[in-house]
Write a protein that holds these residues in place. Structure first.
Motif, PDB file in Angstrom:
ATOM      1  N   PHE A  55      -8.616   9.344   2.422  1.00 16.00           N
ATOM      2  CA  PHE A  55      -8.368   8.816   3.765  1.00 16.00           C
ATOM      3  C   PHE A  55      -7.625   7.494   3.691  1.00 16.00           C
ATOM      4  O   PHE A  55      -6.684   7.247   4.451  1.00 16.00           O
ATOM      5  CB  PHE A  55      -9.685   8.655   4.513  1.00 16.00           C
ATOM      6  N   ARG A  56      -8.036   6.622   2.775  1.00 17.30           N
ATOM      7  CA  ARG A  56      -7.355   5.342   2.590  1.00 17.30           C
ATOM      8  C   ARG A  56      -5.870   5.542   2.290  1.00 17.30           C
ATOM      9  O   ARG A  56      -5.009   4.833   2.820  1.00 17.30           O
ATOM     10  CB  ARG A  56      -7.978   4.574   1.424  1.00 17.30           C
ATOM     11  N   ALA A  57      -5.594   6.512   1.420  1.00 15.29           N
ATOM     12  CA  ALA A  57      -4.216   6.755   1.018  1.00 15.29           C
ATOM     13  C   ALA A  57      -3.380   7.296   2.178  1.00 15.29           C
ATOM     14  O   ALA A  57      -2.204   6.952   2.328  1.00 15.29           O
ATOM     15  CB  ALA A  57      -4.175   7.730  -0.155  1.00 15.29           C
ATOM     16  N   LYS A  58      -4.009   8.123   3.013  1.00 13.15           N
ATOM     17  CA  LYS A  58      -3.286   8.742   4.124  1.00 13.15           C
ATOM     18  C   LYS A  58      -3.179   7.819   5.337  1.00 13.15           C
ATOM     19  O   LYS A  58      -2.244   7.955   6.139  1.00 13.15           O
ATOM     20  CB  LYS A  58      -3.988  10.041   4.524  1.00 13.15           C
ATOM     21  N   ARG A  59      -4.123   6.901   5.491  1.00 14.33           N
ATOM     22  CA  ARG A  59      -4.133   6.019   6.660  1.00 14.33           C
ATOM     23  C   ARG A  59      -4.238   4.567   6.223  1.00 14.33           C
ATOM     24  O   ARG A  59      -5.241   3.891   6.420  1.00 14.33           O
ATOM     25  CB  ARG A  59      -5.316   6.361   7.581  1.00 14.33           C
ATOM     26  N   PRO A  60      -3.163   4.030   5.619  1.00 13.28           N
ATOM     27  CA  PRO A  60      -3.193   2.633   5.186  1.00 13.28           C
ATOM     28  C   PRO A  60      -3.240   1.649   6.348  1.00 13.28           C
ATOM     29  O   PRO A  60      -3.474   0.452   6.131  1.00 13.28           O
ATOM     30  CB  PRO A  60      -1.885   2.495   4.390  1.00 13.28           C
ATOM     31  N   ASP A  61      -3.028   2.141   7.578  1.00 16.66           N
ATOM     32  CA  ASP A  61      -3.106   1.258   8.742  1.00 16.66           C
ATOM     33  C   ASP A  61      -4.532   1.094   9.256  1.00 16.66           C
ATOM     34  O   ASP A  61      -4.757   0.432  10.263  1.00 16.66           O
ATOM     35  CB  ASP A  61      -2.198   1.770   9.867  1.00 16.66           C
ATOM     36  N   VAL A  62      -5.509   1.672   8.556  1.00 12.84           N
ATOM     37  CA  VAL A  62      -6.921   1.523   8.911  1.00 12.84           C
ATOM     38  C   VAL A  62      -7.602   0.672   7.850  1.00 12.84           C
ATOM     39  O   VAL A  62      -7.430   0.911   6.647  1.00 12.84           O
ATOM     40  CB  VAL A  62      -7.625   2.890   9.012  1.00 12.84           C
ATOM     41  N   SER A  63      -8.369  -0.318   8.261  1.00 10.81           N
ATOM     42  CA  SER A  63      -9.140  -1.130   7.322  1.00 10.81           C
ATOM     43  C   SER A  63     -10.478  -0.444   7.062  1.00 10.81           C
ATOM     44  O   SER A  63     -11.263  -0.227   7.992  1.00 10.81           O
ATOM     45  CB  SER A  63      -9.379  -2.534   7.894  1.00 10.81           C
ATOM     46  N   VAL A  64     -10.721  -0.079   5.812  1.00  8.58           N
ATOM     47  CA  VAL A  64     -11.920   0.677   5.438  1.00  8.58           C
ATOM     48  C   VAL A  64     -12.725  -0.109   4.414  1.00  8.58           C
ATOM     49  O   VAL A  64     -12.187  -0.550   3.391  1.00  8.58           O
ATOM     50  CB  VAL A  64     -11.543   2.052   4.845  1.00  8.58           C
ATOM     51  N   TYR A  65     -14.015  -0.265   4.678  1.00 15.78           N
ATOM     52  CA  TYR A  65     -14.920  -0.894   3.727  1.00 15.78           C
ATOM     53  C   TYR A  65     -16.027   0.081   3.369  1.00 15.78           C
ATOM     54  O   TYR A  65     -16.494   0.835   4.230  1.00 15.78           O
ATOM     55  CB  TYR A  65     -15.532  -2.170   4.307  1.00 15.78           C
ATOM     56  N   THR A  66     -16.435   0.055   2.114  1.00 16.96           N
ATOM     57  CA  THR A  66     -17.538   0.905   1.674  1.00 16.96           C
ATOM     58  C   THR A  66     -18.663   0.040   1.113  1.00 16.96           C
ATOM     59  O   THR A  66     -18.435  -1.085   0.651  1.00 16.96           O
ATOM     60  CB  THR A  66     -17.077   1.900   0.600  1.00 16.96           C
ATOM     61  N   TYR A  67     -19.868   0.588   1.145  1.00 15.89           N
ATOM     62  CA  TYR A  67     -21.069  -0.150   0.746  1.00 15.89           C
ATOM     63  C   TYR A  67     -21.959   0.767  -0.099  1.00 15.89           C
ATOM     64  O   TYR A  67     -21.978   1.987   0.131  1.00 15.89           O
ATOM     65  CB  TYR A  67     -21.848  -0.605   1.992  1.00 15.89           C
ATOM     66  N   PRO A  68     -22.701   0.221  -1.043  1.00 16.71           N
ATOM     67  CA  PRO A  68     -23.605   1.041  -1.859  1.00 16.71           C
ATOM     68  C   PRO A  68     -24.848   1.421  -1.044  1.00 16.71           C
ATOM     69  O   PRO A  68     -25.951   0.917  -1.271  1.00 16.71           O
ATOM     70  CB  PRO A  68     -23.945   0.126  -3.034  1.00 16.71           C
TER      71      PRO A  68
END
Length: 253
Positions: free
Chosen positions: A172-185
Protein backbone atom coordinates in the motif's frame (compact mmCIF):
# COMPACT_ATOMS: atom_id res chain seq x y z
CA UNK A 1 -27.19 13.47 21.63
CA UNK A 2 -28.54 15.43 18.68
CA UNK A 3 -30.45 14.32 15.59
CA UNK A 4 -29.12 14.73 12.06
CA UNK A 5 -30.78 14.20 8.68
CA UNK A 6 -28.91 12.87 5.65
CA UNK A 7 -29.60 14.02 2.10
CA UNK A 8 -31.74 10.92 1.48
CA UNK A 9 -33.99 11.79 4.42
CA UNK A 10 -32.51 9.24 6.84
CA UNK A 11 -32.57 10.55 10.42
CA UNK A 12 -30.01 9.36 12.94
CA UNK A 13 -28.53 10.40 16.29
CA UNK A 14 -25.07 11.84 16.80
CA UNK A 15 -23.04 12.63 19.88
CA UNK A 16 -21.67 16.17 19.95
CA UNK A 17 -19.03 17.54 22.34
CA UNK A 18 -18.14 21.23 22.38
CA UNK A 19 -14.92 22.76 23.71
CA UNK A 20 -15.06 25.18 26.64
CA UNK A 21 -13.67 28.04 24.56
CA UNK A 22 -13.93 29.24 20.95
CA UNK A 23 -13.49 26.19 18.69
CA UNK A 24 -10.33 25.79 16.64
CA UNK A 25 -12.26 23.69 14.14
CA UNK A 26 -14.14 20.40 14.17
CA UNK A 27 -13.53 16.64 14.16
CA UNK A 28 -15.96 13.99 12.90
CA UNK A 29 -15.39 10.74 14.84
CA UNK A 30 -16.40 7.42 13.26
CA UNK A 31 -16.98 4.30 15.33
CA UNK A 32 -15.78 0.72 15.08
CA UNK A 33 -18.89 -0.56 13.25
CA UNK A 34 -20.77 0.27 16.44
CA UNK A 35 -22.97 3.13 17.52
CA UNK A 36 -21.83 6.24 19.39
CA UNK A 37 -20.80 3.97 22.29
CA UNK A 38 -18.99 5.09 25.48
CA UNK A 39 -15.54 4.54 23.93
CA UNK A 40 -16.34 6.77 20.95
CA UNK A 41 -17.97 9.39 23.17
CA UNK A 42 -14.83 9.41 25.30
CA UNK A 43 -12.70 9.98 22.20
CA UNK A 44 -15.01 12.80 21.10
CA UNK A 45 -14.75 14.37 24.55
CA UNK A 46 -10.96 14.18 24.24
CA UNK A 47 -10.98 16.13 20.98
CA UNK A 48 -13.32 18.68 22.55
CA UNK A 49 -10.89 19.09 25.44
CA UNK A 50 -8.21 19.93 22.84
CA UNK A 51 -10.37 22.74 21.47
CA UNK A 52 -12.38 21.13 18.66
CA UNK A 53 -16.09 20.58 18.23
CA UNK A 54 -16.38 16.79 17.99
CA UNK A 55 -19.32 14.96 16.47
CA UNK A 56 -19.79 11.18 16.35
CA UNK A 57 -22.62 10.12 14.01
CA UNK A 58 -24.31 6.80 14.84
CA UNK A 59 -23.76 5.18 11.45
CA UNK A 60 -24.97 1.89 12.88
CA UNK A 61 -28.51 3.25 12.63
CA UNK A 62 -28.41 2.26 8.96
CA UNK A 63 -29.28 -1.28 9.99
CA UNK A 64 -26.41 -3.14 11.62
CA UNK A 65 -27.30 -4.74 14.96
CA UNK A 66 -25.28 -3.26 17.81
CA UNK A 67 -22.69 -5.34 19.64
CA UNK A 68 -20.73 -4.73 22.81
CA UNK A 69 -17.96 -2.15 22.29
CA UNK A 70 -14.32 -3.21 22.00
CA UNK A 71 -14.88 -6.95 22.12
CA UNK A 72 -11.97 -8.12 19.97
CA UNK A 73 -13.92 -10.84 18.21
CA UNK A 74 -17.30 -9.19 17.70
CA UNK A 75 -16.21 -6.05 15.82
CA UNK A 76 -14.21 -8.22 13.41
CA UNK A 77 -17.15 -10.53 12.80
CA UNK A 78 -19.58 -7.67 12.44
CA UNK A 79 -17.18 -5.58 10.41
CA UNK A 80 -16.72 -8.31 7.82
CA UNK A 81 -20.37 -7.97 6.86
CA UNK A 82 -20.79 -4.25 7.38
CA UNK A 83 -20.45 -3.22 3.74
CA UNK A 84 -22.69 -6.07 2.61
CA UNK A 85 -25.45 -5.17 5.08
CA UNK A 86 -25.31 -1.42 4.79
CA UNK A 87 -23.10 -0.54 1.82
CA UNK A 88 -21.14 2.70 1.81
CA UNK A 89 -23.51 5.18 0.14
CA UNK A 90 -25.75 5.49 3.21
CA UNK A 91 -22.95 5.90 5.78
CA UNK A 92 -21.18 8.41 3.52
CA UNK A 93 -24.41 10.41 3.30
CA UNK A 94 -24.58 10.38 7.10
CA UNK A 95 -20.96 11.47 7.33
CA UNK A 96 -21.69 14.36 4.98
CA UNK A 97 -24.57 15.41 7.23
CA UNK A 98 -22.23 15.33 10.25
CA UNK A 99 -19.68 17.49 8.43
CA UNK A 100 -22.36 19.97 7.42
CA UNK A 101 -23.55 20.17 11.04
CA UNK A 102 -20.18 21.44 12.32
CA UNK A 103 -18.52 23.18 9.35
CA UNK A 104 -19.68 26.58 10.59
CA UNK A 105 -17.04 26.46 13.36
CA UNK A 106 -14.10 26.13 10.97
CA UNK A 107 -12.22 23.48 9.04
CA UNK A 108 -13.21 19.85 9.63
CA UNK A 109 -11.11 16.71 10.09
CA UNK A 110 -12.41 13.14 10.12
CA UNK A 111 -11.02 10.37 12.34
CA UNK A 112 -12.25 6.78 12.14
CA UNK A 113 -11.52 3.51 13.92
CA UNK A 114 -11.69 0.00 12.41
CA UNK A 115 -14.79 0.00 10.18
CA UNK A 116 -14.94 3.74 10.78
CA UNK A 117 -11.29 3.99 9.74
CA UNK A 118 -12.16 2.52 6.35
CA UNK A 119 -15.06 4.95 5.99
CA UNK A 120 -12.81 7.85 7.00
CA UNK A 121 -10.42 6.85 4.22
CA UNK A 122 -13.26 6.66 1.68
CA UNK A 123 -14.65 9.98 2.90
CA UNK A 124 -11.49 11.78 1.87
CA UNK A 125 -12.45 11.26 -1.78
CA UNK A 126 -16.22 10.86 -1.52
CA UNK A 127 -17.58 13.72 0.58
CA UNK A 128 -17.00 17.47 0.67
CA UNK A 129 -15.87 19.89 3.35
CA UNK A 130 -12.97 17.94 4.86
CA UNK A 131 -9.52 19.36 5.54
CA UNK A 132 -7.88 16.00 6.30
CA UNK A 133 -8.65 12.34 7.04
CA UNK A 134 -7.20 9.97 9.65
CA UNK A 135 -7.93 6.25 9.82
CA UNK A 136 -7.04 3.70 12.47
CA UNK A 137 -6.59 0.03 11.42
CA UNK A 138 -9.38 0.07 8.85
CA UNK A 139 -9.63 -3.30 7.12
CA UNK A 140 -10.03 -2.71 3.40
CA UNK A 141 -7.92 0.44 3.21
CA UNK A 142 -4.97 -1.40 1.68
CA UNK A 143 -7.25 -2.65 -1.10
CA UNK A 144 -8.55 0.86 -1.89
CA UNK A 145 -5.30 2.16 -3.33
CA UNK A 146 -6.42 3.07 -6.85
CA UNK A 147 -7.28 6.75 -6.39
CA UNK A 148 -4.92 9.60 -5.65
CA UNK A 149 -5.92 11.25 -2.40
CA UNK A 150 -7.79 14.56 -2.65
CA UNK A 151 -6.96 15.65 0.90
CA UNK A 152 -4.10 14.95 3.35
CA UNK A 153 -4.54 11.42 4.70
CA UNK A 154 -2.94 9.72 7.69
CA UNK A 155 -3.33 6.01 8.49
CA UNK A 156 -2.34 3.97 11.58
CA UNK A 157 -1.89 0.18 11.40
CA UNK A 158 -0.85 -2.48 13.90
CA UNK A 159 1.88 -4.88 12.81
CA UNK A 160 0.01 -7.77 14.46
CA UNK A 161 -3.39 -7.02 12.95
CA UNK A 162 -4.73 -10.24 11.35
CA UNK A 163 -7.04 -8.18 9.14
CA UNK A 164 -4.26 -6.10 7.56
CA UNK A 165 -0.99 -7.96 7.11
CA UNK A 166 2.38 -6.14 7.20
CA UNK A 167 3.21 -7.14 3.63
CA UNK A 168 -0.07 -5.59 2.47
CA UNK A 169 0.84 -2.36 4.24
CA UNK A 170 4.22 -2.34 2.47
CA UNK A 171 2.49 -2.74 -0.89
CA UNK A 172 0.00 0.00 0.00
CA UNK A 173 2.84 2.39 0.85
CA UNK A 174 4.42 1.76 -2.53
CA UNK A 175 1.16 2.28 -4.41
CA UNK A 176 -0.01 5.32 -2.42
CA UNK A 177 3.02 7.45 -1.54
CA UNK A 178 0.64 10.40 -1.05
CA UNK A 179 -0.69 8.76 2.14
CA UNK A 180 1.22 9.02 5.42
CA UNK A 181 1.23 5.55 7.02
CA UNK A 182 2.54 4.63 10.46
CA UNK A 183 2.74 1.14 11.93
CA UNK A 184 3.01 0.03 15.55
CA UNK A 185 3.98 -3.25 17.26
CA UNK A 186 0.35 -3.85 18.23
CA UNK A 187 -2.80 -5.61 17.08
CA UNK A 188 -6.17 -4.59 15.70
CA UNK A 189 -7.99 -2.19 18.01
CA UNK A 190 -4.83 -1.03 19.79
CA UNK A 191 -6.46 2.35 20.52
CA UNK A 192 -9.56 0.89 22.21
CA UNK A 193 -9.08 1.08 25.97
CA UNK A 194 -11.86 -1.41 26.65
CA UNK A 195 -10.43 -4.12 24.38
CA UNK A 196 -7.97 -6.94 24.93
CA UNK A 197 -5.70 -5.55 22.20
CA UNK A 198 -5.32 -2.10 23.76
CA UNK A 199 -1.70 -0.93 23.65
CA UNK A 200 -1.10 2.23 25.67
CA UNK A 201 2.23 3.14 24.04
CA UNK A 202 0.96 2.63 20.49
CA UNK A 203 -2.23 4.53 21.25
CA UNK A 204 -0.26 7.43 22.72
CA UNK A 205 2.06 7.67 19.72
CA UNK A 206 -0.82 7.49 17.27
CA UNK A 207 -2.77 10.16 19.15
CA UNK A 208 0.21 12.53 19.14
CA UNK A 209 0.51 12.15 15.38
CA UNK A 210 -3.23 12.51 14.91
CA UNK A 211 -3.37 15.71 16.94
CA UNK A 212 -0.39 17.17 15.08
CA UNK A 213 -2.06 16.30 11.76
CA UNK A 214 -5.32 17.95 12.82
CA UNK A 215 -3.60 21.06 14.17
CA UNK A 216 -1.68 21.45 10.91
CA UNK A 217 -4.60 21.11 8.52
CA UNK A 218 -7.59 22.24 10.61
CA UNK A 219 -6.09 25.17 12.47
CA UNK A 220 -4.29 26.28 9.33
CA UNK A 221 -0.84 26.60 10.83
CA UNK A 222 2.06 27.13 8.48
CA UNK A 223 3.40 23.69 7.53
CA UNK A 224 6.52 22.51 9.31
CA UNK A 225 9.14 20.92 7.06
CA UNK A 226 9.76 17.69 8.96
CA UNK A 227 11.82 14.85 7.57
CA UNK A 228 9.42 12.21 6.23
CA UNK A 229 6.46 14.54 6.83
CA UNK A 230 4.79 13.36 3.64
CA UNK A 231 3.83 14.77 0.28
CA UNK A 232 1.27 17.29 1.51
CA UNK A 233 3.53 19.04 4.00
CA UNK A 234 6.25 19.23 1.36
CA UNK A 235 3.84 20.56 -1.24
CA UNK A 236 2.94 23.48 1.01
CA UNK A 237 6.49 24.69 1.53
CA UNK A 238 7.75 27.60 -0.50
CA UNK A 239 8.06 26.75 -4.18
CA UNK A 240 11.65 27.91 -4.26
CA UNK A 241 12.59 25.16 -1.81
CA UNK A 242 13.38 21.87 -3.45
CA UNK A 243 12.08 18.59 -2.08
CA UNK A 244 14.80 16.83 -0.12
CA UNK A 245 16.06 13.59 -1.57
CA UNK A 246 15.47 11.65 1.66
CA UNK A 247 11.73 12.31 1.79
CA UNK A 248 10.64 8.71 1.44
CA UNK A 249 7.39 8.91 3.39
CA UNK A 250 6.77 8.13 7.07
CA UNK A 251 9.03 5.57 8.71
CA UNK A 252 7.68 2.14 9.60
CA UNK A 253 7.95 2.35 13.37
Amino acid sequence: MIELTAADGHKFPAYRADPPDTPKGAVVVLQEVLGADPQIRKIADGFAAKGYVAIAPALIERGVVAVEPCNDELPIAEGSGFAEKVGTDGPLADIQAAIDAVKDVGKVAIVGYSGGGYLAYLSGNRVTGLACAIGYYGAGIVDAYQEKRKIPTLIHFGDNDPRTLPEDVIQFRAKRPDVSVYTYPAGHGFDCEEGNSYDKLAASKALDRTLFWISQYVEGQAPIALKNAGAYAQAKTEKKKKKTSDDQGPPMD
